[in-house]
Design a protein around this motif. Structure first.
Motif, short mmCIF file in Angstrom:
data_model
loop_
_atom_site.label_atom_id
_atom_site.label_comp_id
_atom_site.label_asym_id
_atom_site.label_seq_id
_atom_site.Cartn_x
_atom_site.Cartn_y
_atom_site.Cartn_z
N PRO B 775 -8.72 3.95 -11.44
CA PRO B 775 -8.44 3.37 -12.73
C PRO B 775 -7.72 1.97 -12.38
O PRO B 775 -6.92 1.98 -11.66
CB PRO B 775 -7.82 4.28 -13.77
CG PRO B 775 -7.43 5.55 -13.02
CD PRO B 775 -8.09 5.38 -11.44
N THR B 776 -7.91 1.06 -13.43
CA THR B 776 -7.23 -0.19 -13.12
C THR B 776 -6.26 -0.25 -14.36
O THR B 776 -5.90 0.48 -15.15
CB THR B 776 -8.35 -1.39 -13.26
OG1 THR B 776 -8.44 -1.57 -14.63
CG2 THR B 776 -9.30 -1.22 -12.38
N SER B 777 -5.56 -1.39 -14.38
CA SER B 777 -4.59 -1.74 -15.32
C SER B 777 -5.15 -1.72 -16.83
O SER B 777 -4.61 -1.64 -17.66
CB SER B 777 -3.87 -2.97 -15.06
OG SER B 777 -4.95 -4.02 -14.85
N MET B 778 -6.32 -1.90 -17.08
CA MET B 778 -7.13 -2.03 -18.13
C MET B 778 -7.52 -0.33 -18.67
O MET B 778 -7.85 -0.14 -19.74
CB MET B 778 -8.46 -2.57 -18.31
CG MET B 778 -8.24 -4.22 -17.92
SD MET B 778 -7.48 -4.89 -19.31
CE MET B 778 -8.84 -5.20 -20.44
N GLU B 779 -7.36 0.66 -17.76
CA GLU B 779 -7.74 1.91 -18.00
C GLU B 779 -6.62 2.86 -18.32
O GLU B 779 -6.50 3.63 -19.02
CB GLU B 779 -8.72 2.57 -17.18
CG GLU B 779 -9.99 2.16 -17.10
CD GLU B 779 -10.17 1.12 -16.30
OE1 GLU B 779 -11.34 0.03 -17.17
OE2 GLU B 779 -9.89 0.64 -15.25
N ILE B 780 -5.33 2.14 -17.55
CA ILE B 780 -4.28 3.05 -17.81
C ILE B 780 -3.31 2.65 -19.05
O ILE B 780 -2.87 1.55 -18.92
CB ILE B 780 -3.34 3.14 -16.56
CG1 ILE B 780 -4.41 3.63 -15.33
CG2 ILE B 780 -2.05 3.84 -16.62
CD1 ILE B 780 -4.62 5.03 -15.64
N PRO B 781 -3.01 3.38 -20.06
CA PRO B 781 -2.14 2.62 -21.07
C PRO B 781 -0.76 2.71 -20.55
O PRO B 781 -0.24 3.17 -19.56
CB PRO B 781 -2.46 3.90 -22.19
CG PRO B 781 -2.38 5.16 -21.36
CD PRO B 781 -3.23 4.84 -20.18
N GLU B 782 0.09 2.36 -21.73
CA GLU B 782 1.26 2.38 -21.38
C GLU B 782 1.85 3.95 -21.74
O GLU B 782 1.20 4.30 -22.61
CB GLU B 782 2.22 1.64 -22.77
CG GLU B 782 2.22 0.09 -22.49
CD GLU B 782 3.29 -0.70 -23.03
OE1 GLU B 782 4.08 -0.04 -23.58
OE2 GLU B 782 3.09 -1.76 -23.03
#
Ligand SMILES: Cc1cc2nc3c(=O)[nH]c(=O)nc-3n(C[C@H](O)[C@H](O)[C@H](O)COP(=O)(O)OP(=O)(O)OC[C@H]3O[C@@H](n4cnc5c(N)ncnc54)[C@H](O)[C@@H]3O)c2cc1C
Ligand code: FES
Ligand code: FES
Lengths: 177, 849, 290
Positions: B775-782
């Motif tokens: 997963p990328t920064s768009m898939e991993i939430p805060e």
């Protein structure tokens, strides 16, 4: 040329593939190399220029660890032949800090924000961030996430990296560099 | 004693490592290039299961730049097979060589090694090696591994089931079956977890540097354990005839003495453990395959006969997550090849190789039965576990260790009257199963999944049923049904209570209604667990008798004559920031700035011995503890010397900012260097060994998340993800947050994106990063991380590990949330991997193809 | 993961490049941005004996406009197109598409024409080409020919280009002032090739659809239009019902191949969902209430 280098070149010539002379600028220094045409820009940066700060995580364009700036534009150095870099201006992670070792604001910000863990991915993220802020000095956090989505990190879950970019925006706005 | 610190422990001190890493000055194994180094590439099997009928490297040997080629039979002549390491009753561990010579058992199985003047030339030659394969029927799944009609991967095994053992825990008067019979109901579900892969961003790699004059080897390697690589590397290579070895032993009196003394003290220190391993475990192994004895003898004699052992130097490592804790077959082949050729060799694994053979994990089937009373009281738990080990057992540990830990941890933080677990391990034609961040994590996933299933059946809320059954403070101290001691530091219930406070359930219910208008379904999931980090004393005896003694960590602290502080650890950092956290600990103890502390790691010539290196959540509690006591001892030496020099009482000496002085009179102080010069000393040094505290040792957490399931597309996002964790006192909060978030990201990957996919014939379908989806920064939430810092009554050095937990809790919380979201459709989630297709199938939007 | 050896050519004129292709035929590959060719070679799935790099030829990165039609040369990079005012103004659909293509560090090198010539069925640009009815110009040492969009994509990674030809131009016809468009897709991860996506254009006059194109990527062995669904829209006024009806036709007509990222049933369903979403997004852009 050392013995090993010349024996390697002889073997490379024997493959029948082209050997090419390429000249480009790396971090401000004019560089010329004689290499097999199949060598990628990343091969040459790491092996011939001995700049090992650029990393290879996949060599097929997905991980982004090899990202460098080519004429200021972020590019995958694993997806470009060195020969295609003829006459171009290349910037790698080694070219970010000032000559006196003063950190680039993005480097400083990543340090402040605990951006990375193993840092294997960091060259790609740093170069992508520099390119992003160069063009969009005040991105939203959504824009940051979108722009950085071309770089994989396995350690951090990205939040610290996004925090680092936000911190870099602040530092750069403060006019420290 | 008034420990006088500069107060760094507890602060988000900036990372020491970043000074070099962020400017491109890290030194990872790929960056090491000894002069004249040869580049190695492995020829790998394209077939999952086949007999090699012939292999011909004639043309390849003539290819430009090729210096040498080794086939499987070449390697059998000069190396020993990997022996079984941690033997267990009812376990058979097959023996295998670094290259395969007669049978290939997986796609990617190495069959030849090419050494050439560049990686490019080596890859060219690889294509010229001709191998004839005769395909065999494949074993591609757990079901096929259990099937008696499938071909056997290992000749000496009894079928493909390599381990089958039942563990029973019923401390009361009732047997497990009686507890089950007496409960109001029994709820059973079969759960399965597909194959995942650790996938550090840096692949594996090794550079064996050979000194051209002496032949001495220095191995630069991305390893989590340099000492183990040194000894296993030495043991398995340089095979000699007994006669040659005997000659060597006679010729080398000094070395023989040193070696025997070392071995004797190791045997003495670990006598209990070795005895425990010897008995039933050894019997099971020998019943299947006696060849181990012969090889063990040869290995021992060969080691004694050697006149030089390699050193290992590991520097910066680009992540590991367990995958670099194994000794790789490639490692052994490279050491052997370098030894034969007397030349340095380098292998940097590429990503395709890494996806095939760099380590896979977690593929398990788990059938759980919970005996429960109608009021929600848990009575008994039965588990039937089958692990898909893949083709080759991980060395030194893999599936057997995972199963052994699961056997202890499965009951979790709940009260039970009885617990029984059957564990089986099957061999299949897939990549090898290795430890992956929290190698036992599926006990948490399966149990927490099952707790929700039981709650649903009893019409209770997931929180309610957990609060009812979690072990509470009023019961402490107590013990898990499987043995390990529990005290108040095991605060699972408190983390759940805190998480429930943090969640705004009313708001969630409102959002849930609003989302429906867009065909989005929201769900809430929680998971609570404790993990051994590294566990209380006695924990490892419950897991695998004989292993507790291996946990030991040693640290050495020194003040050199120039006053500099250099400390040595056998821990092997690969992203965990040991230089910073140990720097904080040492700086506080010695009253110096963190910049003045240098940590030496990874170099077997300089660091204390430990077979394990980094792993098992030992870095903070055990390694950190050893570091603390070693530097404290040095501090005492400094204070002692200063008290004599300054003619003051020991109790009156302070160290502030590297200045040793009488309290309140900094002007009358000396620096470390001055102190050493003026007392004519040659520096200070102390080594301390540590096995952990007398209590505690648990890290605990509750994960809670809200998922948003788009029923148009099957995509899942996270409006909220929170973790309440308790790892005791925190050394560096930013580093702890990073560890937790990184683990959760891997958990999200596991459920929604990542799968090491094989087809029905065991062909790997996910051999590039276009198909194995990190997963990328768009898939991993805060990810919100909330800390609780429960201190044990014992007080000091209460650090607990925190590297693994994020990954342990996440899959359970996420799959529970998704089942909650899909509850209007009566969906039951039994697989850990839920890509969009599966989500829409579960909701009944589409049917399976 | 290193490419096999090859003879590298870096011609400085298009004629020289064409002569090289004429000489080496099937043995040669054109290298434009390299973002597809180089990884294939690194994986040793592509092994051309000759590589003809277009990079040193001047004048191939032009974006021009004539009578509203926009033409792109073979070295126009995705990112250059993404930032081009001419494209934003005269070829809004191309502008809408660019952010969907991979990530910026790939778009800075990858070319628009390379995407078309490569003919990946999951790529966006082939669908844009067939949706707009763009004209493609193939040049060889024996001359130039134009190929209609509908004839260009022949199969999986297979186009009407001959091995001695270079795709030298793509021209998008003048964009009607009455046209609206959208690009919507679903990928496993952000920036990945789409599982399924759709390029939508609608010509709307007096609230009646006078022309429609629905071009799907990731849904067959090439980019593909579903004319029955397009026809169902023409003559009606844009509405949710009309869109859903079109979506139903699409889901029935397409039978996308399954792979490890999505089943056929899933992709079929997604094609339907995206049809509605794409049509809605297209009309949203002009504020016509659906
Ligand atoms: C990680 C990753 C993600 C990607 N994601 C996407 C995505 O989401 N969507 C998408 O559309 N693409 C994606 N791409 C592909 C990218 O857009 C490529 O750039 C594009 O497909 C090809 O353009 P190129 O200029 O790089 O072509 P090259 O790689 O140079 O060439 C590709 C092929 O086309 C031929 N060719 C190129 N130009 C011409 C020409 N003018 N005439 C004749 N033949 C020619 C070459 O001979 C070769 O066979 C992705 C690539 C990567 C590495
Ligand atoms: S190494 Fe270039 S993108 Fe991964
Ligand atoms: S910090 Fe390890 S991969 Fe990003």
């Amino acid at each position: 040329m050392t013995d090993t280098q010349s024996s390697r070149l002889a073997a490379e010539t024997a493959t029948g593939g082209s050997i090419v002379d390429v000249s480009f600028t790396v971090n401000g220094s004019a560089t010329s190399v004689t290499v097999e045409a199949r060598r990628t820009l990343s091969d040459v940066i790491r092996e011939d220029c001995e700049l090992t700060g650029t990393h290879l995580g996949c060599e097929h364009g997905v991980c982004g660890a090899c990202t460098v700036l080519v004429d200021g534009q972020p590019s995958r150095s694993c997806l470009m032949l060195a020969a295609q870099a003829e006459g171009r201006d290349i910037t790698t992670i080694e070219g970010l800090a000032g000559p006196d070792g003063e950190l680039h604001p993005v480097q400083q910000a990543m340090m402040d924000a605990h951006g990375f863990q193993c840092a294997f991915c960091s060259p790609g993220f740093l170069m992508s961030t520099v390119a992003l802020l160069d063009e969009n000095p005040d991105p939203t956090s959504e824009e940051i996430r979108e722009e950085l989505s071309g770089n994989l990190c396995r350690c951090t879950g990205y939040q610290s990296i996004v925090d680092g970019v936000e911190r870099a925006v602040k530092i750069m706005k403060g006019g420290s560099k | 004693m008034s420990a006088n610190t500069s107060g760094l422990v507890g602060q988000s001190v900036k990372r020491v490592e970043d000074d070099r890493l962020l400017v491109g000055n890290g030194r990872y194994v790929a960056d090491v290039n000894p002069p004249g180094v040869l580049h190695a590439v492995f020829l790998r099997s394209p077939l999952a299961h086949a007999t090699i009928t012939s292999i011909d490297a004639t043309a390849a040997r003539r290819a430009p730049g090729v210096v040498a080629i080794f086939t499987g039979s070449d390697m059998e002549a000069i190396t020993h097979p990997f022996p079984p390491f941690a033997m267990q009753p009812d376990l058979y561990t097959p023996l295998y060589y670094c290259l395969s010579s007669t049978t290939v058992r997986m796609v990617g199985d190495p069959v030849a090694l090419v050494l050439a003047e560049s990686r490019h030339l080596a890859e060219d030659a690889l294509e010229l090696i001709e191998v004839d394969y005769e395909p065999l029927d494949t074993v591609a799944s757990i079901a096929e591994g259990l099937s008696p009609t499938k071909p056997q991967l290992w000749e000496k095994a009894n079928g493909n089931v390599l381990y089958d053992h039942v563990h029973t825990f019923a401390p009361g008067n009732e047997s497990v079956d009686a507890v089950f019979a007496g409960a109001d109901r029994v709820i059973t579900e079969r759960l399965s977890c597909p194959r995942q892969s650790n996938q550090p961003m840096e692949t594996r790699g090794s550079v064996v540097e050979v000194d051209p004059d002496t032949g001495h080897m220095t191995i630069h390697n991305a390893t989590q354990s340099s000492h183990m690589l040194r000894w296993i590397g030495a043991a398995l290579t340089g095979k000699q005839s007994t006669r040659e070895a005997a000659k060597g032993i006679i010729a080398n009196k000094e070395r023989r003495k040193a070696f025997l003394a070392g071995a004797k003290s190791f045997l003495k220190e670990n006598a209990e453990g070795l005895k425990a391993q010897d008995n039933d475990g050894m019997k099971s192994q020998l019943k299947a395959d006696k060849s181990f004895l012969k090889h063990a003898n040869l290995i021992g004699v060969g080691l004694l006969g050697k006149d030089d052992y390699p050193d290992v130097v590991a520097q910066d490592i680009g992540g590991g997550f367990g995958a670099k804790g194994s000794i790789a077959r490639e490692d052994v082949a490279l050491i052997a090849a370098a030894g034969e050729l007397g030349r340095s060799v380098k292998w940097i694994e590429d990503r395709v190789e890494n996806l095939m053979d760099g380590g896979q994990a977690r593929e398990e089937d788990l059938t759980l039965s919970i005996a429960v009373d109608d009021d929600g009281t848990f009575r008994g738990l039965k588990v039937d576990l089958v692990i898909d080990q893949g083709a080759y057992p991980g060395f030194p540990v893999g599936a057997p260790l995972a199963s052994a830990i699961m056997k202890v941890m499965f009951p979790g933080s709940y009260n039970w009257d009885a617990f029984e677990m059957r564990s089986r391990i099957v061999a299949t034609n897939k990549g090898k199963y290795v430890a992956y961040r929290g190698p036992w994590a599926n006990e948490t996933w399966a149990r927490e999944r099952m707790v929700d299933i039981v709650a649903r059946a009893l019409k209770m809320s997931p929180a309610e049923i957990r609060l009812k059954n979690l072990i509470g403070d009023d019961q402490m101290p107590t013990a898990m049904i499987t043995g390990p001691k529990i005290d108040e530091t095991m605060s699972t219930k408190k983390t759940l209570e805190r998480a429930l406070e943090l969640l705004d359930i009313d708001q969630f219910e409102r959002d849930r209604d609003t989302a429906l208008a867009e065909n989005h379904y929201l769900g809430l999931g929680i998971a609570s667990y404790h993990e051994a980090a590294p566990g209380p004393p006695g924990y490892w005896e419950c897991v695998n008798p004989g292993t507790e003694t291996l946990l030991n960590e040693e640290a050495q602290a020194t003040v050199e004559t120039d006053g500099s502080v250099v400390v040595y650890t056998s821990q092997m950092p690969h992203g965990q920031s040991h230089e910073t956290t140990y720097g904080q600990i040492v700086a506080d103890e010695l009253g110096v700035a963190i910049e003045d502390v240098k940590l030496v790691f990874g170099d077997t010539r300089r660091t204390p011995f430990s077979i394990l290196g980094t792993g098992g959540s030992r870095g903070g509690p055990i390694g950190g503890g050893a570091m603390k006591y070693a530097s404290r001892a040095v501090r005492e030496q400094l204070v002692d010397a200063a008290s004599k020099l300054l003619e003051a009482d020991v109790a009156d000496i302070e160290i502030v900012n590297g200045n040793v002085h009488v309290a309140g009179v900094p002007a009358r102080g000396v620096t470390f260097a001055e102190l050493i010069a003026q007392t004519a000393g040659d520096g200070f040094e102390a080594t301390r060994s540590y096995r952990g505290k007398g209590d505690g040792g648990w890290s605990v957490a509750t994960h809670a998340c809200i998922v948003d399931v788009d029923l148009d597309t099957g995509k899942v996002t996270f409006p909220r993800y929170l973790v309440v964790e308790d790892c005791g006192p925190i050394i560096n909060p930013a580093i702890v947050d990073g560890q937790v978030r990184g683990g959760v990201a891997q958990g999200i990957g596991a459920v929604l994106y990542e799968r090491a996919t094989y087809d029905d014939d065991a062909n790997l379908q996910s051999a590039t990063y276009m198909d194995y989806l990190i997963p990328t920064s768009m898939e991993i939430p805060e990810i919100e991380v909330h800390h609780m810092e429960t201190l044990s009554p014992g007080g000091e050095n209460d650090f607990r590990g925190v590297g693994e937990g994020g990954m342990i809790g996440a899959p359970a919380a996420i799959t529970n949330a998704i089942e909650d979201a899909l509850s209007p459709f009566g969906a039951r989630i039994t697989s850990q991997y839920l890509p969009p297709t599966k989500i829409l199938e579960l909701a009944g939007v589409i049917s399976p193809d | 993961m290193k490419a096999p050896p090859f003879i590298y050519h870096r011609p400085e004129t298009l004629d020289d490049a064409l002569a090289l292709l004429a000489e080496h035929g099937d043995e040669a590959k054109v290298l434009a941005g390299g973002q597809s060719l180089i990884p294939l070679m690194a994986l040793r799935m592509g092994r051309p004996a000759h590589v003809v790099d277009l990079g040193a030829i001047d004048g191939l990165a032009e974006i021009t406009e004539a009578d509203g039609a926009v033409s792109l040369g073979p070295l126009v990079r995705h990112e250059q197109a993404n930032r081009s005012d001419v494209i934003a103004q005269h070829a809004p659909l191309v502008a809408q598409t660019m952010p969907h293509v991979a990530h910026r560090a790939i778009r800075t090198q990858g070319t628009v024409l390379g995407s078309i010539a490569h003919g990946d069925p999951a790529a966006e640009m082939p669908a844009v080409v067939i949706a707009t009815g763009a004209t493609l110009t193939a040049t060889s040492s024996s001359g130039e020919r134009t190929i209609a969009a509908a004839e260009f994509f022949e199969g999986y990674l297979d186009t009407a280009l001959r091995s001695d030809e270079i795709l030298t131009d793509v021209t998008f016809p003048a964009w009607p002032s009455t046209a609206v468009s959208s690009v919507v897709e679903v990928a496993r991860r952000h920036g990945d090739y789409a599982l399924v996506g759709v390029v939508t254009t609608l010509d709307i006059t007096d609230d009646i659809v006078t022309d429609a194109a629905l071009a799907y990527f990731g849904a067959a062995s090439t980019a593909i239009r579903v004319s029955a669904a397009e026809q169902s829209l023409i003559g009606s006024s844009p509405s949710r019902e009309a869109f859903d009806a079109a979506a139903t036709i699409v889901a029935a007509e397409l039978a996308p191949p399954a792979d490890i990222h999505g089943s056929t049933a899933y992709r079929k369903h997604l094609a339907g969902v995206l049809t509605t979403r794409g049509l809605t997004a297209a009309v949203d852009s002009i504020g016509v209430p659906a």
